[in-house]
Design a protein around this motif. Structure first.
Motif, PDB file in Angstrom:
ATOM      1  N   ALA A 126     -19.871  39.982 -15.606  1.00  0.00           N
ATOM      2  CA  ALA A 126     -20.499  40.680 -16.624  1.00  0.00           C
ATOM      3  C   ALA A 126     -21.555  40.091 -17.573  1.00  0.00           C
ATOM      4  CB  ALA A 126     -19.209  40.785 -17.774  1.00  0.00           C
ATOM      5  N   PRO A 127     -22.449  40.682 -18.000  1.00  0.00           N
ATOM      6  CA  PRO A 127     -23.751  40.204 -18.595  1.00  0.00           C
ATOM      7  C   PRO A 127     -23.496  39.669 -20.189  1.00  0.00           C
ATOM      8  CG  PRO A 127     -23.970  42.344 -18.599  1.00  0.00           C
ATOM      9  CD  PRO A 127     -22.825  42.065 -18.004  1.00  0.00           C
ATOM     10  N   PHE A 128     -22.522  38.609 -20.366  1.00  0.00           N
ATOM     11  CA  PHE A 128     -22.326  38.311 -21.845  1.00  0.00           C
ATOM     12  C   PHE A 128     -23.318  38.252 -22.733  1.00  0.00           C
ATOM     13  CE2 PHE A 128     -18.431  36.689 -19.388  1.00  0.00           C
ATOM     14  CZ  PHE A 128     -17.392  37.713 -19.454  1.00  0.00           C
ATOM     15  N   PHE A 129     -24.500  37.542 -22.043  1.00  0.00           N
ATOM     16  CA  PHE A 129     -25.719  37.001 -22.937  1.00  0.00           C
ATOM     17  C   PHE A 129     -26.342  38.206 -23.467  1.00  0.00           C
ATOM     18  CE2 PHE A 129     -26.538  37.749 -18.415  1.00  0.00           C
ATOM     19  CZ  PHE A 129     -27.588  38.719 -18.470  1.00  0.00           C
ATOM     20  N   SER A 130     -26.250  39.340 -22.848  1.00  0.00           N
ATOM     21  CA  SER A 130     -27.203  40.522 -23.288  1.00  0.00           C
ATOM     22  C   SER A 130     -26.522  41.252 -24.893  1.00  0.00           C
ATOM     23  CB  SER A 130     -27.160  41.575 -22.299  1.00  0.00           C
ATOM     24  OG  SER A 130     -27.830  42.646 -22.985  1.00  0.00           O
ATOM     25  N   MET A 131     -27.658  41.443 -25.397  1.00  0.00           N
ATOM     26  CA  MET A 131     -27.383  42.354 -26.802  1.00  0.00           C
ATOM     27  C   MET A 131     -26.429  43.789 -26.519  1.00  0.00           C
ATOM     28  SD  MET A 131     -30.526  41.507 -29.129  1.00  0.00           S
ATOM     29  CE  MET A 131     -31.671  41.730 -27.622  1.00  0.00           C
ATOM     30  N   ARG A 132     -26.770  44.013 -25.108  1.00  0.00           N
ATOM     31  CA  ARG A 132     -26.161  45.407 -24.576  1.00  0.00           C
ATOM     32  C   ARG A 132     -24.686  45.130 -24.609  1.00  0.00           C
ATOM     33  NH1 ARG A 132     -29.785  49.270 -22.878  1.00  0.00           N
ATOM     34  NH2 ARG A 132     -32.091  48.583 -23.090  1.00  0.00           N
ATOM     35  N   TRP A 139     -19.026  35.277 -24.987  1.00  0.00           N
ATOM     36  CA  TRP A 139     -20.540  35.511 -25.262  1.00  0.00           C
ATOM     37  C   TRP A 139     -21.005  34.352 -24.832  1.00  0.00           C
ATOM     38  CZ3 TRP A 139     -24.939  34.208 -28.289  1.00  0.00           C
ATOM     39  CH2 TRP A 139     -25.993  35.150 -28.204  1.00  0.00           C
ATOM     40  N   ASP A 140     -22.413  34.349 -24.763  1.00  0.00           N
ATOM     41  CA  ASP A 140     -23.092  33.021 -24.418  1.00  0.00           C
ATOM     42  C   ASP A 140     -22.658  31.570 -25.174  1.00  0.00           C
ATOM     43  OD1 ASP A 140     -25.183  32.079 -22.928  1.00  0.00           O
ATOM     44  OD2 ASP A 140     -26.687  32.918 -23.954  1.00  0.00           O
ATOM     45  N   GLN A 141     -23.025  30.664 -24.392  1.00  0.00           N
ATOM     46  CA  GLN A 141     -22.477  29.304 -24.820  1.00  0.00           C
ATOM     47  C   GLN A 141     -23.521  28.573 -25.453  1.00  0.00           C
ATOM     48  OE1 GLN A 141     -20.648  27.689 -21.226  1.00  0.00           O
ATOM     49  NE2 GLN A 141     -19.382  29.498 -21.026  1.00  0.00           N
ATOM     50  N   THR A 142     -23.281  27.585 -26.491  1.00  0.00           N
ATOM     51  CA  THR A 142     -24.468  27.107 -27.148  1.00  0.00           C
ATOM     52  C   THR A 142     -24.899  26.049 -26.050  1.00  0.00           C
ATOM     53  OG1 THR A 142     -22.858  25.214 -27.899  1.00  0.00           O
ATOM     54  CG2 THR A 142     -23.173  26.949 -29.287  1.00  0.00           C
ATOM     55  N   LEU A 143     -26.077  25.910 -26.133  1.00  0.00           N
ATOM     56  CA  LEU A 143     -26.973  24.906 -25.047  1.00  0.00           C
ATOM     57  C   LEU A 143     -26.523  23.537 -25.271  1.00  0.00           C
ATOM     58  CD1 LEU A 143     -30.698  25.693 -25.202  1.00  0.00           C
ATOM     59  CD2 LEU A 143     -29.184  25.950 -23.477  1.00  0.00           C
ATOM     60  N   PRO A 144     -26.196  22.956 -26.460  1.00  0.00           N
ATOM     61  CA  PRO A 144     -25.340  21.556 -26.528  1.00  0.00           C
ATOM     62  C   PRO A 144     -24.137  21.370 -26.052  1.00  0.00           C
ATOM     63  CG  PRO A 144     -25.491  22.324 -28.577  1.00  0.00           C
ATOM     64  CD  PRO A 144     -26.452  23.393 -27.981  1.00  0.00           C
ATOM     65  N   GLY A 145     -23.257  22.565 -26.112  1.00  0.00           N
ATOM     66  CA  GLY A 145     -22.005  22.771 -25.651  1.00  0.00           C
ATOM     67  C   GLY A 145     -22.061  22.771 -23.999  1.00  0.00           C
ATOM     68  N   TYR A 651     -15.400  55.643 -22.196  1.00  0.00           N
ATOM     69  CA  TYR A 651     -15.276  54.295 -21.904  1.00  0.00           C
ATOM     70  C   TYR A 651     -15.657  54.208 -20.509  1.00  0.00           C
ATOM     71  CZ  TYR A 651     -13.262  49.937 -20.341  1.00  0.00           C
ATOM     72  OH  TYR A 651     -12.949  48.640 -19.684  1.00  0.00           O
ATOM     73  N   ASP A 652     -15.265  55.354 -19.688  1.00  0.00           N
ATOM     74  CA  ASP A 652     -15.515  55.303 -18.191  1.00  0.00           C
ATOM     75  C   ASP A 652     -16.738  54.889 -17.944  1.00  0.00           C
ATOM     76  OD1 ASP A 652     -14.218  55.572 -15.463  1.00  0.00           O
ATOM     77  OD2 ASP A 652     -15.714  57.306 -15.307  1.00  0.00           O
ATOM     78  N   ARG A 653     -17.752  55.454 -18.741  1.00  0.00           N
ATOM     79  CA  ARG A 653     -19.209  55.423 -18.726  1.00  0.00           C
ATOM     80  C   ARG A 653     -19.876  53.947 -19.124  1.00  0.00           C
ATOM     81  NH1 ARG A 653     -17.780  60.469 -18.796  1.00  0.00           N
ATOM     82  NH2 ARG A 653     -19.273  62.022 -17.944  1.00  0.00           N
ATOM     83  N   LEU A 654     -18.734  53.163 -19.974  1.00  0.00           N
ATOM     84  CA  LEU A 654     -19.176  51.971 -20.726  1.00  0.00           C
ATOM     85  C   LEU A 654     -18.492  50.744 -20.410  1.00  0.00           C
ATOM     86  CD1 LEU A 654     -19.919  53.786 -24.410  1.00  0.00           C
ATOM     87  CD2 LEU A 654     -21.709  53.297 -22.377  1.00  0.00           C
ATOM     88  N   GLY A 655     -17.768  50.966 -19.716  1.00  0.00           N
ATOM     89  CA  GLY A 655     -16.711  49.664 -19.373  1.00  0.00           C
ATOM     90  C   GLY A 655     -17.163  48.935 -17.874  1.00  0.00           C
ATOM     91  N   VAL A 656     -16.974  47.756 -17.805  1.00  0.00           N
ATOM     92  CA  VAL A 656     -17.311  47.140 -16.632  1.00  0.00           C
ATOM     93  C   VAL A 656     -16.336  47.380 -15.465  1.00  0.00           C
ATOM     94  CG1 VAL A 656     -17.513  44.851 -15.573  1.00  0.00           C
ATOM     95  CG2 VAL A 656     -18.662  45.115 -17.734  1.00  0.00           C
ATOM     96  N   LYS A 657     -16.626  47.613 -14.368  1.00  0.00           N
ATOM     97  CA  LYS A 657     -15.907  47.978 -13.232  1.00  0.00           C
ATOM     98  C   LYS A 657     -15.762  46.909 -12.258  1.00  0.00           C
ATOM     99  CE  LYS A 657     -15.081  52.239 -15.135  1.00  0.00           C
ATOM    100  NZ  LYS A 657     -16.122  52.050 -16.107  1.00  0.00           N
ATOM    101  N   ARG A 667     -25.982  50.156 -19.006  1.00  0.00           N
ATOM    102  CA  ARG A 667     -26.984  50.397 -20.187  1.00  0.00           C
ATOM    103  C   ARG A 667     -26.344  50.050 -21.434  1.00  0.00           C
ATOM    104  NH1 ARG A 667     -31.529  52.654 -18.858  1.00  0.00           N
ATOM    105  NH2 ARG A 667     -32.071  53.011 -21.163  1.00  0.00           N
ATOM    106  N   LEU A 668     -25.070  50.148 -21.509  1.00  0.00           N
ATOM    107  CA  LEU A 668     -24.364  49.310 -22.786  1.00  0.00           C
ATOM    108  C   LEU A 668     -22.950  49.258 -22.111  1.00  0.00           C
ATOM    109  CD1 LEU A 668     -24.039  48.819 -25.810  1.00  0.00           C
ATOM    110  CD2 LEU A 668     -23.358  51.364 -26.122  1.00  0.00           C
ATOM    111  N   LEU A 669     -22.302  48.218 -22.696  1.00  0.00           N
ATOM    112  CA  LEU A 669     -21.003  47.815 -22.154  1.00  0.00           C
ATOM    113  C   LEU A 669     -20.032  47.512 -23.484  1.00  0.00           C
ATOM    114  CD1 LEU A 669     -22.302  45.366 -19.497  1.00  0.00           C
ATOM    115  CD2 LEU A 669     -20.778  47.029 -19.052  1.00  0.00           C
ATOM    116  N   VAL A 670     -19.102  48.178 -23.559  1.00  0.00           N
ATOM    117  CA  VAL A 670     -17.884  47.934 -24.591  1.00  0.00           C
ATOM    118  C   VAL A 670     -16.751  47.864 -23.980  1.00  0.00           C
ATOM    119  CG1 VAL A 670     -19.175  49.361 -26.182  1.00  0.00           C
ATOM    120  CG2 VAL A 670     -17.422  50.287 -24.993  1.00  0.00           C
ATOM    121  N   SER A 671     -15.481  47.703 -24.550  1.00  0.00           N
ATOM    122  CA  SER A 671     -14.070  47.501 -24.133  1.00  0.00           C
ATOM    123  C   SER A 671     -13.284  48.350 -24.982  1.00  0.00           C
ATOM    124  CB  SER A 671     -13.509  46.296 -24.387  1.00  0.00           C
ATOM    125  OG  SER A 671     -13.770  45.677 -25.666  1.00  0.00           O
ATOM    126  N   THR A 672     -12.072  48.673 -24.383  1.00  0.00           N
ATOM    127  CA  THR A 672     -11.214  49.621 -25.138  1.00  0.00           C
ATOM    128  C   THR A 672      -9.864  49.135 -25.210  1.00  0.00           C
ATOM    129  OG1 THR A 672     -10.260  51.934 -24.337  1.00  0.00           O
ATOM    130  CG2 THR A 672     -10.288  50.498 -22.652  1.00  0.00           C
TER     131      THR A 672
END
Length: 755
Positions: A126-132, A139-145, A651-657, A667-672
């Protein structure tokens, strides 16, 4: 068997190491450098001159890849230099001749092939880093972390034993101090706070319940031991203070009274016995072993000590994390004895229901081990009324000689406490850093201000601390409470006076990575857990979440064939309702303030009252639940089952499979998630059902379940697209496209069914 006449070189080395580390702590060599705010850099906008957040992450387009590469390469080279210079005359194990061996070369071929395969497969993540990405709590991790974790990982330090982690143990101690300061814990008289890292919030919650359970029964054990152990006979006159401030001899208390002493009163008993009666704590601990729950086990302890006292309980909100009933099961209390308190209409623990259950427990003489308030529910992003729980314990139940631990499950919300912590500045400074882009709401702020009064607090650095797994934490208001869950193996070698450097014998885990402590430490050093650092990140995330909520509400103004209903009500404090002439007029004002404005324009020119409405609306933190319903020829669909199907289709259109499909196609990823009436309670469930369906008498129901979508908005980017519009508008467009596509499919199916 060791020869006792030989010098104890191992013991001396251990003591020497501890002393050296103690001196480093005393000299504060590992304390983060405090850089005071330069008031000459103050700007009117929270963004102008304040783009340090962009240096703290790799970035959605890997914009800081070169920087991260430099950090990782420097760590590897430095580590290699360290190895080569540790007794450099020792022979190498891997020579150039060995590197030409066919077996060595075959192994390299296998390594490269499998590594390339792994890299290819990892791109299905899953592309956690994306605003989508607005899916789960990752989500993304801090660089120093990441850099700190990578660097320390090369050294393979295990923080269970000081000898295996002579540096990262110190880092964990420092991290614990950081977290205690962040949540507001401070030394008060003889009470000192303490914190340590765990693998995650689940472990921390279980440990908190374990400590609370052991504390609850400790006075019973002590009462029995004082009456039966000759070595403790001098302390038979020990008096205790009941929650109502009455004094009584411990031996004279009945079981119910002994089970309801205050937390600090119980934790102070061993020291008092030592000071008043000259019985060393070590002697007391040894003599108590035949009486404690920790040693006897729940069945035998109950048989010996509880008599007619009913089975104890924990109390948690209906929105609890699954780790809490898991804790009740593991601890032998039983999941059925974890009472779930229904939620109010706002989705938070209902205080009337909590009070009613506590009253019933008092009437039944059923001990309450702990009440948990969730500071950021993982499904809804809401904050329970912790301040009210604290006040209820003190104002109502202490005068009635009833007490219990209060635990704050701030696994998700803990780092939001950084929004309350001003950056240090020089004395007499007239100005400090710009305030976070958005502060907590009035309600949420009040609850976070009450955190220092909770007895234990779970915090997850790997959640809103934006740090690598595994990094959870448990904070104790009174560090003496940790002794109730202390175990150690003989080889750990933690004996001695340097308890400040002992972390391995406390808690559930044995081995745990020093790399986690290094990652958290370095991240805190660069991104302080106050308004300069994490407060800035989370203030932006709050802003993005609240703006997303506002955009959802605005969507209803332009959509004719469907409507969206956020989980949180649009509710304002009384002073703002009066100021704006009611909630609906306030909503119209908010729409006008936000319409067609760029981020810079809004944040640079807005008066405090303009962001005031945004601050007070929506979820308490940065998770938002919402559901869609569709219009029919007769009005809004009144069927809950059909509304649930509609949202499942979206959700079927927006959830990671997890089917290996190309991640680039999303194009957009949410959860349910589902709101379950049996868990949440009738009050919240009925209110949201009516708001979603537009009727208090739905056409049908679906086993007390409402399916909702969930957006976890962790990105701090206040970004605009190539046309100068907030990128959030793109997110809304993608969401609308999925909703309309689902609706067209639903309408097509309905048409075919009628033919």
């Amino acid at each position: 068997m060791a020869n006792k006449s030989q010098p104890d070189y191992a013991g001396r080395a251990h003591d020497s190491l501890k002393q050296a580390l103690r001196e480093r702590l005393d000299r504060n060599q590992l304390a983060h450098r405090e850089v005071p705010w330069d008031s000459t850099r103050a700007e009117s906008s929270p963004l102008t001159g304040g783009r340090d957040v962009e240096a703290w992450f790799l970035g959605p387009r890997a914009e800081n890849a070169e920087l991260f590469e430099q950090l990782v390469l420097e760590a590897l080279r430095d580590h290699s230099f360290w190895r080569r210079n540790f007794h450099p005359t020792d022979p190498p194990a891997i020579t150039q001749t060995i590197k030409r061996d066919p077996g060595y070369l075959r192994a390299l071929d296998t390594l490269h092939t499998e590594f390339d395969t792994l890299l290819a497969e990892l791109k299905k993540s899953a592309p956690f880093f994306s605003m989508r990405y607005q899916g789960h709590m990752t989500w993304d991790q801090t660089l120093p972390g990441m850099a700190g974790y990578f660097a320390a990982m090369l050294y393979n330090q295990n923080n269970v034993a000081l000898e295996a982690s002579p540096l990262t143990t110190v880092l964990e101690v420092r991290v614990g101090e950081d977290l205690c300061r962040m949540v507001g814990y401070a030394e008060q008289g003889q009470v000192r706070p303490w914190s340590h890292l765990t693998c995650g919030g689940t472990t921390a919650n279980i440990e908190a319940m374990w400590a609370a359970r052991n504390l609850k029964f400790y006075p019973l054990s002590l009462r029995e031991a004082l009456g039966k152990e000759p070595a403790l006979a001098a302390a038979k006159g020990l008096e205790v203070t009941l929650p109502s401030d009455k004094k009584a001899r411990l031996l004279d208390l009945n079981a119910w009274q002994a089970l309801n002493l205050e937390v600090d009163e119980v934790l102070g008993l061993p020291t008092r016995i030592q000071d008043q009666f000259g019985i060393p704590v070590e002697t007391l601990t040894a003599r108590l072993s035949d009486y404690t729950l920790q040693d006897l086990g729940l069945v035998e302890f109950t048989r010996r000590h509880l008599g007619d006292v009913k089975a104890p309980v924990f109390m948690v909100p209906g929105s609890k994390h699954y780790s809490l009933p898991k804790a009740a099961a593991i601890l032998g209390v039983g999941a059925d004895h974890m009472y779930s308190v229904p939620l109010d209409e706002a989705g938070r623990m209902d205080m009337e229901s909590l009070e009613s259950r506590l009253d019933q427990c008092r009437a039944d003489k059923r001990p309450v081990i702990a009440v948990t308030a969730v500071m950021g529910t993982t499904e809804e992003g809401l904050v329970d009324p912790l301040a009210s729980v604290i006040a209820l314990r003190k104002q109502k139940y202490h005068p009635l000689d009833m007490s219990f631990c209060v635990h704050a499950d701030a696994a998700w919300g803990g780092y939001f406490a950084s929004l309350l912590r001003p950056a240090p500045g020089p004395k007499g400074a007239r100005s400090g850093p710009p305030a976070p882009v958005l502060q907590l709401s009035t309600y949420a702020m009040k609850q976070f201000e009450a955190l220092p009064e909770a007895d234990t607090i779970t915090v997850d650095p790997h959640k809103t601390g934006y740090l690598p797994y595994p990094a959870g934490a448990l904070c104790y208001r009174n560090q003496a409470m940790r002794s109730l869950v202390a175990f150690e193996a003989p080889y750990i070698n933690t004996a001695g006076s340097q308890e400040d450097l002992t972390v391995g014998k406390y808690g559930i885990e044995g081995s745990k990575p020093g790399a986690a402590a290094a990652g958290v430490y370095l991240s805190h050093a660069v991104v302080p857990p106050d308004q300069r650092g994490y407060g800035k990140i989370l203030g932006r995330a709050l802003y993005n979440c609240k703006l997303f909520h506002a955009r959802l509400l605005m969507m209803n103004a332009v959509a004719d064939d469907y409507r969206v209903v956020p989980g949180p009500r649009f509710e304002l404090p009384e002073n703002l309702r009066k100021k704006y002439g009611g909630t609906q007029k306030a909503l119209e004002t908010l729409r006008n303030q936000l319409s067609n404005k760029r981020h810079e324009e809004l944040l640079a020119s807005a008066q405090p009252e303009e962001l005031e409405l945004l601050r007070e609306m929506g979820a308490d933190l940065n998770i938002l639940t919402y559901a869609f319903n569709f219009q029919t020829a007769d009005g809004l669909n009144p069927s809950l089952a059909k509304a649930n199907d509609f949202n499942r289709g979206i959700y079927d259109r927006l959830g990671v499979k997890a089917d290996g499909r190309d991640i680039y196609g999303y194009r957009l990823l949410v959860s349910t998630t589902d709101f379950i009436e049996a868990d949440y309670g009738k009050k919240f469930f009925a209110d949201y059902e009516e708001r979603l369906l537009g009727t208090a008498t739905p056409e049908d129901a679906e086993e007390g379940r409402i399916t909702v979508l969930r957006s976890v908005i962790m990105d701090p980017w206040i970004t605009e697209d190539l046309e100068g519009r907030p990128f959030l508008d793109t997110i809304i467009q993608e969401l609308r496209a999925a909703v309309e596509d689902t609706l067209h499919e639903l309408q097509g199916t309905a048409t075919r069914r009628t033919r």
